[in-house]
Structure formats: structure tokens, C-alpha cells
Motif scaffolding. Structure first.
Motif, PDB file in Angstrom:
ATOM      1  N   GLY A 115       7.082  18.357  -2.390  1.00 40.99           N
ATOM      2  CA  GLY A 115       7.038  19.610  -2.673  1.00 40.99           C
ATOM      3  C   GLY A 115       6.036  20.382  -1.621  1.00 40.99           C
ATOM      4  O   GLY A 115       5.957  20.053  -0.397  1.00 40.99           O
ATOM      5  N   ASN A 116       5.107  21.034  -2.527  1.00 36.52           N
ATOM      6  CA  ASN A 116       4.114  21.681  -1.823  1.00 36.52           C
ATOM      7  C   ASN A 116       2.668  20.894  -1.984  1.00 36.52           C
ATOM      8  O   ASN A 116       1.594  21.107  -1.493  1.00 36.52           O
ATOM      9  CB  ASN A 116       3.818  22.776  -2.071  1.00 36.52           C
ATOM     10  N   ASN A 117       2.663  19.790  -2.566  1.00 40.99           N
ATOM     11  CA  ASN A 117       1.776  18.884  -3.016  1.00 40.99           C
ATOM     12  C   ASN A 117       1.574  17.586  -2.122  1.00 40.99           C
ATOM     13  O   ASN A 117       2.595  16.840  -1.781  1.00 40.99           O
ATOM     14  CB  ASN A 117       1.711  18.606  -4.483  1.00 40.99           C
ATOM     15  N   TYR A 118       0.390  17.000  -2.054  1.00 39.29           N
ATOM     16  CA  TYR A 118       0.249  15.827  -1.406  1.00 39.29           C
ATOM     17  C   TYR A 118       0.452  14.744  -2.319  1.00 39.29           C
ATOM     18  O   TYR A 118       0.027  14.943  -3.397  1.00 39.29           O
ATOM     19  CB  TYR A 118      -1.167  15.399  -0.815  1.00 39.29           C
ATOM     20  N   ALA A 119       0.956  13.758  -2.112  1.00 35.55           N
ATOM     21  CA  ALA A 119       1.482  12.531  -3.192  1.00 35.55           C
ATOM     22  C   ALA A 119       1.621  11.020  -2.221  1.00 35.55           C
ATOM     23  O   ALA A 119       1.360  11.140  -1.031  1.00 35.55           O
ATOM     24  CB  ALA A 119       2.745  12.978  -3.633  1.00 35.55           C
ATOM     25  N   TYR A 120       1.617  10.145  -3.120  1.00 34.29           N
ATOM     26  CA  TYR A 120       1.482   8.626  -2.430  1.00 34.29           C
ATOM     27  C   TYR A 120       2.933   8.291  -3.084  1.00 34.29           C
ATOM     28  O   TYR A 120       3.311   8.171  -4.170  1.00 34.29           O
ATOM     29  CB  TYR A 120       0.232   7.970  -2.901  1.00 34.29           C
ATOM     30  N   GLN A 121       3.414   7.595  -2.069  1.00 32.82           N
ATOM     31  CA  GLN A 121       4.605   6.569  -2.284  1.00 32.82           C
ATOM     32  C   GLN A 121       4.805   5.407  -1.659  1.00 32.82           C
ATOM     33  O   GLN A 121       4.239   5.358  -0.584  1.00 32.82           O
ATOM     34  CB  GLN A 121       5.851   7.534  -2.096  1.00 32.82           C
ATOM     35  N   CYS A 122       5.618   4.359  -2.347  1.00 37.05           N
ATOM     36  CA  CYS A 122       5.831   3.372  -1.439  1.00 37.05           C
ATOM     37  C   CYS A 122       6.771   3.431  -0.543  1.00 37.05           C
ATOM     38  O   CYS A 122       7.789   4.294  -0.673  1.00 37.05           O
ATOM     39  CB  CYS A 122       6.140   2.203  -2.674  1.00 37.05           C
ATOM     40  N   ALA A 123       6.615   2.772   0.592  1.00 34.24           N
ATOM     41  CA  ALA A 123       7.726   2.653   1.538  1.00 34.24           C
ATOM     42  C   ALA A 123       9.034   2.348   1.084  1.00 34.24           C
ATOM     43  O   ALA A 123       9.904   2.758   1.750  1.00 34.24           O
ATOM     44  CB  ALA A 123       7.076   2.173   2.895  1.00 34.24           C
ATOM     45  N   ARG A 124       8.972   1.480   0.220  1.00 39.54           N
ATOM     46  CA  ARG A 124      10.303   0.767  -0.344  1.00 39.54           C
ATOM     47  C   ARG A 124      10.872   1.937  -1.309  1.00 39.54           C
ATOM     48  O   ARG A 124      12.075   1.679  -2.008  1.00 39.54           O
ATOM     49  CB  ARG A 124       9.971  -0.356  -0.870  1.00 39.54           C
ATOM     50  N   GLU A 125      10.188   2.829  -1.639  1.00 39.50           N
ATOM     51  CA  GLU A 125      10.551   3.885  -2.824  1.00 39.50           C
ATOM     52  C   GLU A 125      11.040   3.163  -4.160  1.00 39.50           C
ATOM     53  O   GLU A 125      11.752   3.507  -4.759  1.00 39.50           O
ATOM     54  CB  GLU A 125      11.666   4.794  -2.198  1.00 39.50           C
ATOM     55  N   CYS A 126       9.805   2.170  -4.500  1.00 39.23           N
ATOM     56  CA  CYS A 126       9.837   1.522  -5.830  1.00 39.23           C
ATOM     57  C   CYS A 126      10.047   2.748  -7.081  1.00 39.23           C
ATOM     58  O   CYS A 126      10.632   2.335  -7.919  1.00 39.23           O
ATOM     59  CB  CYS A 126       8.936   0.341  -5.934  1.00 39.23           C
ATOM     60  N   ALA A 127       9.240   3.646  -6.824  1.00 41.94           N
ATOM     61  CA  ALA A 127       9.136   4.731  -7.693  1.00 41.94           C
ATOM     62  C   ALA A 127       8.843   5.975  -7.195  1.00 41.94           C
ATOM     63  O   ALA A 127       8.797   6.130  -5.761  1.00 41.94           O
ATOM     64  CB  ALA A 127       7.855   4.319  -8.427  1.00 41.94           C
ATOM     65  N   PRO A 128       9.203   7.065  -7.701  1.00 46.14           N
ATOM     66  CA  PRO A 128       8.902   8.224  -7.325  1.00 46.14           C
ATOM     67  C   PRO A 128       7.586   8.789  -6.704  1.00 46.14           C
ATOM     68  O   PRO A 128       6.581   7.903  -7.260  1.00 46.14           O
ATOM     69  CB  PRO A 128       9.193   9.477  -8.539  1.00 46.14           C
ATOM     70  N   PRO A 129       7.178   9.521  -6.160  1.00 46.25           N
ATOM     71  CA  PRO A 129       5.867   9.887  -5.469  1.00 46.25           C
ATOM     72  C   PRO A 129       4.965  10.256  -6.552  1.00 46.25           C
ATOM     73  O   PRO A 129       5.582  10.685  -7.491  1.00 46.25           O
ATOM     74  CB  PRO A 129       6.083  11.107  -4.544  1.00 46.25           C
ATOM     75  N   GLU A 145       0.991  -1.301  -0.079  1.00 42.59           N
ATOM     76  CA  GLU A 145       0.097  -0.061  -0.092  1.00 42.59           C
ATOM     77  C   GLU A 145       1.036   1.255   0.158  1.00 42.59           C
ATOM     78  O   GLU A 145       1.873   1.131   0.488  1.00 42.59           O
ATOM     79  CB  GLU A 145      -1.005   0.090   1.216  1.00 42.59           C
ATOM     80  N   LEU A 146       0.625   2.302  -0.833  1.00 47.35           N
ATOM     81  CA  LEU A 146       0.995   3.488  -0.907  1.00 47.35           C
ATOM     82  C   LEU A 146       0.657   4.404   0.212  1.00 47.35           C
ATOM     83  O   LEU A 146      -0.107   4.350   0.976  1.00 47.35           O
ATOM     84  CB  LEU A 146       0.927   4.259  -2.372  1.00 47.35           C
ATOM     85  N   ASN A 147       2.007   5.112   0.891  1.00 49.95           N
ATOM     86  CA  ASN A 147       1.714   5.981   1.931  1.00 49.95           C
ATOM     87  C   ASN A 147       1.549   7.541   1.371  1.00 49.95           C
ATOM     88  O   ASN A 147       2.168   7.794   0.445  1.00 49.95           O
ATOM     89  CB  ASN A 147       2.931   5.874   2.747  1.00 49.95           C
ATOM     90  N   LEU A 148       0.818   8.363   2.169  1.00 49.51           N
ATOM     91  CA  LEU A 148       0.656   9.719   1.849  1.00 49.51           C
ATOM     92  C   LEU A 148       1.802  10.331   2.505  1.00 49.51           C
ATOM     93  O   LEU A 148       2.448  10.351   3.371  1.00 49.51           O
ATOM     94  CB  LEU A 148      -0.558  10.198   2.629  1.00 49.51           C
ATOM     95  N   VAL A 149       2.283  11.076   1.477  1.00 49.61           N
ATOM     96  CA  VAL A 149       3.650  11.866   1.658  1.00 49.61           C
ATOM     97  C   VAL A 149       3.657  13.439   1.047  1.00 49.61           C
ATOM     98  O   VAL A 149       2.809  13.637   0.568  1.00 49.61           O
ATOM     99  CB  VAL A 149       4.925  11.282   1.160  1.00 49.61           C
ATOM    100  N   MET A 150       4.408  14.083   1.497  1.00 49.58           N
ATOM    101  CA  MET A 150       4.540  15.583   0.785  1.00 49.58           C
ATOM    102  C   MET A 150       5.588  15.491  -0.190  1.00 49.58           C
ATOM    103  O   MET A 150       6.732  15.025   0.019  1.00 49.58           O
ATOM    104  CB  MET A 150       4.783  16.589   1.907  1.00 49.58           C
TER     105      MET A 150
END
Length: 112
Positions: free
Chosen positions: A75-89, A68-73
């Protein structure tokens, strides 16, 4: 920013017996019968009960590792990213556009 993601139906109420993790709902047959699969190891689990169906929510998952992707910031935008950082947000706006297209909704409508 863009990336690959999958929208999954996640049952947070029911843990898998194997890994004690949330389960994803998936279609078993063409008739629409659904079962649950462990979100960690992918093992097939049980059918979905009526009580569980009421608690199922959308989940965004990494296309590479299925977590499951996590909510992250980003820059100034909300984004989703894998905890393993398989890909950019992935910007939340991209996901909103994709869900809007999927449901034939405009971004002004709320998906419930």
C-alpha cells in the motif's frame, strides 16, 4: 499486516565456502562464543574475525524458509517480505516496535 520474522546478525562481508552466500552469526556456547552459518544451506562455517565483526548488521529473515526479507511497498507503507512470499508483507512499523521492545527503547530513539 503482521507475520512471523526473525532478526538475525548477517555478515555480508564473508561468503560461505559451500554456497558463496552471506553468513549468519549464531551463539555456540553459553559463554558467548559465536560462529557463522551459511544463509542458504545452514552449514556451520568459521568463527568471526575482528574485521568481520565490524561489518555485521541486523537482517530480517523469514520464519518459514530462513531467507532474508526484502524491502517492498505494501500500500503506502514500507514493509518486508520473503521473495518466496511464504507470508504476507510485514509492515516496517511492526518491526520497529518489536526491536524497540527488545532493546527497551522507544520508537523515538535510534538503534545504532
Amino acid at each position: 499486516m503482521s507475520g512471523n520474522f526473525r532478526v538475525r546478525l548477517l555478515n555480508r562481508r564473508s561468503e560461505s565456502r559451500c554456497c558463496h552466500a552471506p553468513q549468519y552469526v549464531y551463539r555456540v556456547t553459553q559463554g558467548g562464543f559465536v560462529k557463522q552459518r551459511c544463509s542458504v544451506c545452514g552449514k556451520n562455517e568459521t568463527t568471526v574475525s575482528r574485521d568481520e565483526a565490524d561489518s555485521i548488521r541486523f537482517a530480517l529473515c523469514c520464519a518459514s524458509c530462513e531467507r532474508e526479507l526484502n524491502l517492498v511497498m505494501a500500500g503506502n507503507n514500507y514493509a518486508y517480505q520473503c521473495a518466496r512470499e511464504c507470508a504476507p508483507p510485514i509492515d516496517m512499523a511492526i518491526i520497529a516496535d518489536a526491536l524497540g521492545s527488545l532493546c527497551h527503547e522507544t520508537n523515538e530513539n535510534v538503534l545504532t
